[in-house]
Motif scaffolding. Structure first.
Motif, PDB file in Angstrom:
ATOM      1  N   ALA A  28     -94.084 -35.802  70.767  1.00  0.00           N
ATOM      2  CA  ALA A  28     -94.549 -37.103  70.578  1.00  0.00           C
ATOM      3  C   ALA A  28     -93.259 -38.067  70.973  1.00  0.00           C
ATOM      4  O   ALA A  28     -92.143 -37.936  70.367  1.00  0.00           O
ATOM      5  CB  ALA A  28     -94.976 -37.220  69.319  1.00  0.00           C
ATOM      6  N   CYS A  29     -93.842 -39.152  71.471  1.00  0.00           N
ATOM      7  CA  CYS A  29     -92.871 -40.447  71.470  1.00  0.00           C
ATOM      8  C   CYS A  29     -92.698 -41.111  70.258  1.00  0.00           C
ATOM      9  O   CYS A  29     -93.694 -40.720  69.377  1.00  0.00           O
ATOM     10  CB  CYS A  29     -93.436 -41.493  72.587  1.00  0.00           C
ATOM     11  SG  CYS A  29     -94.762 -42.383  71.959  1.00  0.00           S
ATOM     12  N   ALA A  30     -91.646 -41.615  70.007  1.00  0.00           N
ATOM     13  CA  ALA A  30     -91.633 -42.163  68.812  1.00  0.00           C
ATOM     14  C   ALA A  30     -92.562 -43.345  68.116  1.00  0.00           C
ATOM     15  O   ALA A  30     -93.053 -42.977  67.035  1.00  0.00           O
ATOM     16  CB  ALA A  30     -89.878 -43.073  68.581  1.00  0.00           C
ATOM     17  N   PRO A  31     -92.996 -44.120  69.014  1.00  0.00           N
ATOM     18  CA  PRO A  31     -94.103 -45.156  68.560  1.00  0.00           C
ATOM     19  C   PRO A  31     -95.478 -44.408  68.149  1.00  0.00           C
ATOM     20  O   PRO A  31     -95.869 -44.436  66.952  1.00  0.00           O
ATOM     21  CB  PRO A  31     -94.340 -45.922  69.817  1.00  0.00           C
ATOM     22  CG  PRO A  31     -93.211 -45.930  70.422  1.00  0.00           C
ATOM     23  CD  PRO A  31     -92.689 -44.459  70.346  1.00  0.00           C
ATOM     24  N   CYS A  32     -95.824 -43.291  68.850  1.00  0.00           N
ATOM     25  CA  CYS A  32     -96.981 -42.491  68.441  1.00  0.00           C
ATOM     26  C   CYS A  32     -96.563 -41.463  67.079  1.00  0.00           C
ATOM     27  O   CYS A  32     -97.539 -41.533  66.168  1.00  0.00           O
ATOM     28  CB  CYS A  32     -97.361 -41.346  69.438  1.00  0.00           C
ATOM     29  SG  CYS A  32     -98.266 -41.985  70.911  1.00  0.00           S
ATOM     30  N   ASN A  33     -95.610 -40.691  67.102  1.00  0.00           N
ATOM     31  CA  ASN A  33     -95.311 -40.295  65.707  1.00  0.00           C
ATOM     32  C   ASN A  33     -95.322 -41.022  64.649  1.00  0.00           C
ATOM     33  O   ASN A  33     -95.515 -40.713  63.511  1.00  0.00           O
ATOM     34  CB  ASN A  33     -93.870 -39.570  66.084  1.00  0.00           C
ATOM     35  CG  ASN A  33     -93.359 -38.524  64.864  1.00  0.00           C
ATOM     36  OD1 ASN A  33     -92.663 -38.872  64.108  1.00  0.00           O
ATOM     37  ND2 ASN A  33     -94.249 -37.658  64.843  1.00  0.00           N
ATOM     38  N   HIS A  82     -94.660 -34.585  78.503  1.00  0.00           N
ATOM     39  CA  HIS A  82     -95.240 -35.962  78.235  1.00  0.00           C
ATOM     40  C   HIS A  82     -95.582 -35.960  76.668  1.00  0.00           C
ATOM     41  O   HIS A  82     -95.786 -34.899  76.015  1.00  0.00           O
ATOM     42  CB  HIS A  82     -96.609 -35.891  78.734  1.00  0.00           C
ATOM     43  CG  HIS A  82     -96.461 -36.339  80.449  1.00  0.00           C
ATOM     44  ND1 HIS A  82     -96.444 -37.362  81.042  1.00  0.00           N
ATOM     45  CD2 HIS A  82     -96.046 -35.202  81.262  1.00  0.00           C
ATOM     46  CE1 HIS A  82     -96.429 -37.245  82.250  1.00  0.00           C
ATOM     47  NE2 HIS A  82     -96.363 -35.987  82.543  1.00  0.00           N
ATOM     48  N   CYS A  83     -95.788 -37.182  76.109  1.00  0.00           N
ATOM     49  CA  CYS A  83     -96.166 -37.219  74.864  1.00  0.00           C
ATOM     50  C   CYS A  83     -97.504 -36.760  74.698  1.00  0.00           C
ATOM     51  O   CYS A  83     -98.394 -37.146  75.501  1.00  0.00           O
ATOM     52  CB  CYS A  83     -96.038 -38.793  74.578  1.00  0.00           C
ATOM     53  SG  CYS A  83     -96.802 -39.059  72.675  1.00  0.00           S
ATOM     54  N   ALA A  84     -97.728 -35.936  73.648  1.00  0.00           N
ATOM     55  CA  ALA A  84     -99.245 -35.199  73.712  1.00  0.00           C
ATOM     56  C   ALA A  84    -100.103 -36.208  73.308  1.00  0.00           C
ATOM     57  O   ALA A  84    -101.432 -35.923  73.575  1.00  0.00           O
ATOM     58  CB  ALA A  84     -99.048 -34.242  72.549  1.00  0.00           C
ATOM     59  N   TYR A  85     -99.754 -37.418  72.826  1.00  0.00           N
ATOM     60  CA  TYR A  85    -100.821 -38.182  72.379  1.00  0.00           C
ATOM     61  C   TYR A  85    -101.078 -39.494  73.433  1.00  0.00           C
ATOM     62  O   TYR A  85    -102.266 -39.519  73.767  1.00  0.00           O
ATOM     63  CB  TYR A  85    -100.512 -38.999  70.823  1.00  0.00           C
ATOM     64  CG  TYR A  85    -100.210 -37.750  70.104  1.00  0.00           C
ATOM     65  CD1 TYR A  85    -101.211 -36.958  69.772  1.00  0.00           C
ATOM     66  CD2 TYR A  85     -98.966 -37.476  69.377  1.00  0.00           C
ATOM     67  CE1 TYR A  85    -101.082 -35.953  68.684  1.00  0.00           C
ATOM     68  CE2 TYR A  85     -98.880 -36.339  68.479  1.00  0.00           C
ATOM     69  CZ  TYR A  85    -100.068 -35.806  68.042  1.00  0.00           C
ATOM     70  OH  TYR A  85     -99.608 -34.531  67.399  1.00  0.00           O
ATOM     71  N   CYS A  86    -100.036 -40.236  73.724  1.00  0.00           N
ATOM     72  CA  CYS A  86    -100.278 -41.359  74.595  1.00  0.00           C
ATOM     73  C   CYS A  86    -100.099 -40.809  76.114  1.00  0.00           C
ATOM     74  O   CYS A  86    -100.423 -41.502  77.098  1.00  0.00           O
ATOM     75  CB  CYS A  86     -99.525 -42.484  74.325  1.00  0.00           C
ATOM     76  SG  CYS A  86     -97.693 -42.449  74.545  1.00  0.00           S
ATOM     77  N   GLY A  87     -99.414 -39.732  76.326  1.00  0.00           N
ATOM     78  CA  GLY A  87     -99.259 -39.349  77.772  1.00  0.00           C
ATOM     79  C   GLY A  87     -97.804 -39.926  78.298  1.00  0.00           C
ATOM     80  O   GLY A  87     -97.626 -39.561  79.530  1.00  0.00           O
ATOM     81  N   VAL A  88     -97.001 -40.781  77.802  1.00  0.00           N
ATOM     82  CA  VAL A  88     -95.798 -41.225  78.536  1.00  0.00           C
ATOM     83  C   VAL A  88     -94.767 -40.074  78.483  1.00  0.00           C
ATOM     84  O   VAL A  88     -94.831 -39.190  77.727  1.00  0.00           O
ATOM     85  CB  VAL A  88     -95.183 -42.554  77.414  1.00  0.00           C
ATOM     86  CG1 VAL A  88     -94.532 -41.593  76.162  1.00  0.00           C
ATOM     87  CG2 VAL A  88     -94.350 -43.347  78.137  1.00  0.00           C
ATOM     88  N   LEU A  89     -93.969 -40.019  79.537  1.00  0.00           N
ATOM     89  CA  LEU A  89     -93.057 -39.191  79.885  1.00  0.00           C
ATOM     90  C   LEU A  89     -91.864 -39.248  79.138  1.00  0.00           C
ATOM     91  O   LEU A  89     -91.459 -40.442  78.582  1.00  0.00           O
ATOM     92  CB  LEU A  89     -92.630 -39.230  81.412  1.00  0.00           C
ATOM     93  CG  LEU A  89     -91.894 -38.065  81.629  1.00  0.00           C
ATOM     94  CD1 LEU A  89     -92.687 -36.968  81.751  1.00  0.00           C
ATOM     95  CD2 LEU A  89     -91.400 -38.580  83.176  1.00  0.00           C
TER      96      LEU A  89
HETATM   97 ZN   LIG Z   1     -96.774 -41.520  72.654  1.00  0.00          ZN
END
Ligand SMILES: [Zn+2]
Length: 120
Positions: free
Chosen positions: A61-66, A18-25
């Protein structure tokens, strides 16, 4: 600065994919983010923190969070995200209209990152 394939996989599995920030897989395209940024801008001065490039400081991290986090510290980024609601109110007439028709409820919920919820 590039991580080896096995190191990258360790980072990806840090929060079970999961993304460490928003939690998306995370899918195939994800970023290895530096929790404490390697390059930080303070008072228009650029400081390099090359010692922050280590596995312990890496977050999946997912791209949007990063991209959103960029060079911000975690707390700076948290405040910035929390400010998105007032940005919507100030600059987005469509948001204000949806809100005036009761379609949107602002919760005032604090910004809590996924890794903070899953790590005791
Ligand atoms: Zn994210």
């Amino acid at each position: 600065m590039k991580l080896k394939k096995a190191e990258r996989e360790l980072v990806r599995q840090k929060y079970d994919g999961h993304c460490a920030y928003c939690g998306v897989l995370l899918g195939d395209r994800w970023h290895a983010d530096h929790l404490e940024p390697v390059i930080r801008v303070v008072d228009e001065r650029v400081a390099e923190h090359i010692d922050n490039h280590n596995l312990g400081n890496m977050m999946p991290a997912c791209a949007p969070c990063n991209i959103s986090k960029g060079r911000q510290t975690l707390e700076g980024w948290r405040d910035w995200i929390a400010g998105h609601v007032s940005s919507l109110n100030n600059y987005h007439p469509i948001y204000r209209m949806a809100k005036s028709y009761g379609l949107i409820a602002e919760t005032g919920t604090p910004v809590v990152f996924y890794f903070e919820k899953v790590t005791p």
